[in-house]
Design a protein around this motif. Sequence first.
Motif, PDB file in Angstrom:
ATOM      1  N   LEU A  50       0.567  -1.252   0.005  1.00 43.30           N
ATOM      2  CA  LEU A  50      -0.185   0.276  -0.004  1.00 43.30           C
ATOM      3  C   LEU A  50       0.558   1.082   0.156  1.00 43.30           C
ATOM      4  O   LEU A  50       1.633   1.252   0.568  1.00 43.30           O
ATOM      5  CB  LEU A  50      -0.969   0.040   0.841  1.00 43.30           C
ATOM      6  N   PRO A  51       1.037   2.387  -0.144  1.00 43.25           N
ATOM      7  CA  PRO A  51       0.907   3.675  -0.534  1.00 43.25           C
ATOM      8  C   PRO A  51       1.396   4.205   0.673  1.00 43.25           C
ATOM      9  O   PRO A  51       0.335   3.591   1.969  1.00 43.25           O
ATOM     10  CB  PRO A  51       0.497   4.277  -1.502  1.00 43.25           C
ATOM     11  N   GLU A  52       2.481   4.879   1.078  1.00 42.08           N
ATOM     12  CA  GLU A  52       2.627   5.690   2.479  1.00 42.08           C
ATOM     13  C   GLU A  52       2.217   6.811   2.615  1.00 42.08           C
ATOM     14  O   GLU A  52       2.176   7.612   1.051  1.00 42.08           O
ATOM     15  CB  GLU A  52       4.168   5.237   2.842  1.00 42.08           C
ATOM     16  N   ALA A  53       1.834   7.117   4.027  1.00 41.98           N
ATOM     17  CA  ALA A  53       0.963   8.838   3.814  1.00 41.98           C
ATOM     18  C   ALA A  53       1.189   9.623   5.207  1.00 41.98           C
ATOM     19  O   ALA A  53       1.275   8.702   5.763  1.00 41.98           O
ATOM     20  CB  ALA A  53      -0.333   8.992   3.267  1.00 41.98           C
ATOM     21  N   THR A  54       0.848  10.934   4.944  1.00 43.49           N
ATOM     22  CA  THR A  54       0.964  10.875   6.871  1.00 43.49           C
ATOM     23  C   THR A  54      -0.142  11.460   7.404  1.00 43.49           C
ATOM     24  O   THR A  54      -0.496  11.446   8.227  1.00 43.49           O
ATOM     25  CB  THR A  54       1.988  11.998   6.504  1.00 43.49           C
ATOM     26  N   GLU A  55      -1.381  11.535   6.597  1.00 47.34           N
ATOM     27  CA  GLU A  55      -2.131  12.051   6.823  1.00 47.34           C
ATOM     28  C   GLU A  55      -3.702  11.311   7.067  1.00 47.34           C
ATOM     29  O   GLU A  55      -4.740  11.114   6.224  1.00 47.34           O
ATOM     30  CB  GLU A  55      -3.240  13.170   5.811  1.00 47.34           C
ATOM     31  N   SER A 151      -6.892   3.519   1.311  1.00 45.48           N
ATOM     32  CA  SER A 151      -6.074   2.660   2.266  1.00 45.48           C
ATOM     33  C   SER A 151      -4.835   2.660   1.840  1.00 45.48           C
ATOM     34  O   SER A 151      -4.114   2.536   0.274  1.00 45.48           O
ATOM     35  CB  SER A 151      -6.081   1.195   1.989  1.00 45.48           C
ATOM     36  N   ALA A 152      -4.023   3.132   3.206  1.00 44.51           N
ATOM     37  CA  ALA A 152      -2.580   3.976   2.975  1.00 44.51           C
ATOM     38  C   ALA A 152      -1.805   3.567   4.166  1.00 44.51           C
ATOM     39  O   ALA A 152      -2.810   3.522   5.536  1.00 44.51           O
ATOM     40  CB  ALA A 152      -2.924   5.136   2.710  1.00 44.51           C
ATOM     41  N   GLN A 153      -0.381   3.262   4.875  1.00 43.57           N
ATOM     42  CA  GLN A 153      -0.062   3.225   5.659  1.00 43.57           C
ATOM     43  C   GLN A 153       0.307   4.110   5.921  1.00 43.57           C
ATOM     44  O   GLN A 153       1.274   4.941   5.332  1.00 43.57           O
ATOM     45  CB  GLN A 153       0.754   1.450   5.723  1.00 43.57           C
ATOM     46  N   GLU A 154       0.890   3.824   7.590  1.00 44.01           N
ATOM     47  CA  GLU A 154       1.861   5.263   8.339  1.00 44.01           C
ATOM     48  C   GLU A 154       3.232   5.861   7.098  1.00 44.01           C
ATOM     49  O   GLU A 154       3.722   4.800   7.264  1.00 44.01           O
ATOM     50  CB  GLU A 154       2.218   4.666   9.561  1.00 44.01           C
ATOM     51  N   ARG A 155       3.479   6.494   6.979  1.00 46.18           N
ATOM     52  CA  ARG A 155       5.231   6.670   6.428  1.00 46.18           C
ATOM     53  C   ARG A 155       6.299   6.612   6.942  1.00 46.18           C
ATOM     54  O   ARG A 155       5.734   7.115   8.393  1.00 46.18           O
ATOM     55  CB  ARG A 155       4.987   8.114   5.260  1.00 46.18           C
ATOM     56  N   THR A 156       6.816   5.854   7.134  1.00 45.71           N
ATOM     57  CA  THR A 156       8.184   6.280   7.629  1.00 45.71           C
ATOM     58  C   THR A 156       9.438   6.396   7.393  1.00 45.71           C
ATOM     59  O   THR A 156      10.476   6.804   8.143  1.00 45.71           O
ATOM     60  CB  THR A 156       8.617   3.777   8.026  1.00 45.71           C
ATOM     61  N   SER A 157       9.415   6.243   5.697  1.00 43.74           N
ATOM     62  CA  SER A 157      10.765   7.344   6.271  1.00 43.74           C
ATOM     63  C   SER A 157      10.180   8.127   5.512  1.00 43.74           C
ATOM     64  O   SER A 157       9.091   8.992   5.047  1.00 43.74           O
ATOM     65  CB  SER A 157      11.588   6.469   4.812  1.00 43.74           C
ATOM     66  N   GLU A 158      12.043   9.417   5.026  1.00 43.26           N
ATOM     67  CA  GLU A 158      11.566  10.917   4.791  1.00 43.26           C
ATOM     68  C   GLU A 158      11.165  10.819   3.740  1.00 43.26           C
ATOM     69  O   GLU A 158      10.941   9.898   2.313  1.00 43.26           O
ATOM     70  CB  GLU A 158      12.409  11.825   4.428  1.00 43.26           C
ATOM     71  N   LEU A 159       9.998  11.680   2.942  1.00 45.99           N
ATOM     72  CA  LEU A 159       9.571  11.883   0.803  1.00 45.99           C
ATOM     73  C   LEU A 159      10.929  12.146   0.323  1.00 45.99           C
ATOM     74  O   LEU A 159      12.279  12.794   0.865  1.00 45.99           O
ATOM     75  CB  LEU A 159       9.553  13.251   1.115  1.00 45.99           C
TER      76      LEU A 159
ATOM     77  N   GLY B  76       3.316  25.383 -13.920  1.00 39.02           N
ATOM     78  CA  GLY B  76       3.835  26.172 -14.642  1.00 39.02           C
ATOM     79  C   GLY B  76       4.767  25.676 -14.934  1.00 39.02           C
ATOM     80  O   GLY B  76       5.565  25.608 -15.422  1.00 39.02           O
ATOM     81  N   ASP B  77       5.532  25.776 -13.533  1.00 38.07           N
ATOM     82  CA  ASP B  77       6.821  25.192 -13.325  1.00 38.07           C
ATOM     83  C   ASP B  77       7.111  23.472 -12.545  1.00 38.07           C
ATOM     84  O   ASP B  77       6.286  23.046 -11.982  1.00 38.07           O
ATOM     85  CB  ASP B  77       7.315  25.786 -12.241  1.00 38.07           C
ATOM     86  N   LEU B  78       7.722  22.749 -13.446  1.00 36.05           N
ATOM     87  CA  LEU B  78       8.591  21.433 -12.652  1.00 36.05           C
ATOM     88  C   LEU B  78       8.981  21.723 -10.699  1.00 36.05           C
ATOM     89  O   LEU B  78       9.275  22.563 -10.540  1.00 36.05           O
ATOM     90  CB  LEU B  78       9.488  21.074 -12.741  1.00 36.05           C
ATOM     91  N   LEU B  79       8.490  20.887 -10.544  1.00 34.95           N
ATOM     92  CA  LEU B  79       8.812  21.040  -9.400  1.00 34.95           C
ATOM     93  C   LEU B  79       8.885  19.548  -8.284  1.00 34.95           C
ATOM     94  O   LEU B  79       8.105  18.647  -8.749  1.00 34.95           O
ATOM     95  CB  LEU B  79       7.290  21.919  -8.494  1.00 34.95           C
ATOM     96  N   ASN B  80       9.390  19.328  -7.245  1.00 35.28           N
ATOM     97  CA  ASN B  80      10.038  18.771  -6.177  1.00 35.28           C
ATOM     98  C   ASN B  80       8.924  18.304  -5.370  1.00 35.28           C
ATOM     99  O   ASN B  80       7.934  19.913  -4.679  1.00 35.28           O
ATOM    100  CB  ASN B  80      11.680  18.955  -6.267  1.00 35.28           C
ATOM    101  N   ILE B  81       8.237  17.281  -5.366  1.00 38.69           N
ATOM    102  CA  ILE B  81       7.151  17.047  -4.124  1.00 38.69           C
ATOM    103  C   ILE B  81       7.315  17.242  -2.799  1.00 38.69           C
ATOM    104  O   ILE B  81       6.635  17.765  -2.184  1.00 38.69           O
ATOM    105  CB  ILE B  81       7.260  15.333  -4.112  1.00 38.69           C
ATOM    106  N   ARG B  82       8.958  17.521  -2.471  1.00 45.76           N
ATOM    107  CA  ARG B  82       8.339  18.233  -1.194  1.00 45.76           C
ATOM    108  C   ARG B  82       8.429  19.653  -1.367  1.00 45.76           C
ATOM    109  O   ARG B  82       8.406  19.720   0.306  1.00 45.76           O
ATOM    110  CB  ARG B  82      10.849  18.175  -0.764  1.00 45.76           C
ATOM    111  N   ASP B  83       8.894  19.956  -1.960  1.00 48.74           N
ATOM    112  CA  ASP B  83       8.154  21.562  -2.165  1.00 48.74           C
ATOM    113  C   ASP B  83       6.725  22.395  -2.163  1.00 48.74           C
ATOM    114  O   ASP B  83       5.799  22.793  -2.014  1.00 48.74           O
ATOM    115  CB  ASP B  83       8.909  22.573  -3.104  1.00 48.74           C
ATOM    116  N   LEU B  84       5.607  20.789  -2.522  1.00 50.10           N
ATOM    117  CA  LEU B  84       4.955  20.761  -2.866  1.00 50.10           C
ATOM    118  C   LEU B  84       3.627  21.538  -1.947  1.00 50.10           C
ATOM    119  O   LEU B  84       2.891  21.685  -1.775  1.00 50.10           O
ATOM    120  CB  LEU B  84       3.615  19.939  -3.994  1.00 50.10           C
ATOM    121  N   LYS B  85       3.627  20.799  -0.235  1.00 47.40           N
ATOM    122  CA  LYS B  85       3.512  21.835   0.735  1.00 47.40           C
ATOM    123  C   LYS B  85       3.316  23.102   1.133  1.00 47.40           C
ATOM    124  O   LYS B  85       2.637  23.522   1.335  1.00 47.40           O
ATOM    125  CB  LYS B  85       3.161  20.195   2.312  1.00 47.40           C
TER     126      LYS B  85
END
Lengths: 159, 192
Positions: A50-55, A151-159, B76-85
């Motif tokens: 399953l994908p990982e998520a935080t929310e 359905s997702a599981q708790e994220r364990t690693s950084e993005l 319109g810009d390529l973005l890394n997912i880390r900066d999305l929030k």
Amino acid sequence: MAFERKRKKGSPGISTASLPDIVFMLLFFFMVATVMREVELKVEVNAGDLPEATEIKKLEKKSLVSYIYVGKPKPAFRTMYGSEPRIQLNSAFADVNDIREYIIAERELRDEAEIPFMTTSLKVHEGTKMGIITDIKQELRKASALKINYSAQERTSEL
Amino acid sequence: MPRRETPEINGGSMADIAFLLLIFFLVTTTMDVDTGISRKLPAMPEVDIEEPEVKIKKRNLFIVLINRNDQLLVQGDLLNIRDLKDKAKEFILNENNSKDLPVKEPTYIPELGRTYPVSKGVISLQNDRGTSYGKYIQVQNELVAAFNEVREDAAFNEYGKSFDDLSEKEEDAIKKMHPLRLSEAEPKNIGD
């Protein structure tokens, strides 16, 4: 030397009369905590897929949840169903067009008052392409089953 | 007639039976709880009613596209997912009332008892049919996280406690202050 004589007797055996009570206690605990899996999974969506998520939130009221599984068929079914991701409803492979019927059948099993609170849980392998998911979502919209849970599981690693 | 006493049943095997049952339940138990991201799908429009095309001003729209190679195109810009929030939070809040970010409309919120400038911004998420589900959930998660963080901050500012601890009425107030406007366009093949 009364003291020494007593020692030679050895330790008295521990009474096992309360053993059944202890075991029963454990038994009741596990009986209450057990949720038996009703369906046999035919597609590959194990907990780690399953994908990982935080929310994420806990899914409340399990009796009101219907499940849709999407993933590659398990090796045993590959000769018949190929290795492209497939949908599983209940315990059988299904087509996108079967979803509406499935939702209607699920509704009939519940009280009318409970229908607005019914949730559809999508258990999807994270490697699946979105095409099939969008089709499922469109079908759910047509069946007005609008409450969904990815359905997702708790994220364990950084993005 | 003298009543014959019933022989007592031997309870010695009780523990064995209980153990047997215990082991059965131990093996079949799955303790995992189902967790996931809850979302609500938009209702299907009526077939015979022509949808009036909703025109949204460019500054009120935050467009997130994910292509089939799982790359993100944000405004319109390529973005890394880390900066999305952070980017999404900046859009939702528009703290400096910038001309490029959404308009805020003062709205009366009964639960709050005063007007609050509610943003008219809409986040639009579009994906390709070839996008992977894992990426899609990551993006959904970041966008929902942005809203949750904004609401959490608002809850602390208004009531001095976490959003999760608010009463129902207070929760409604915060939800009206920062409505979750996340639209998912009808699927299409972008980036072929």
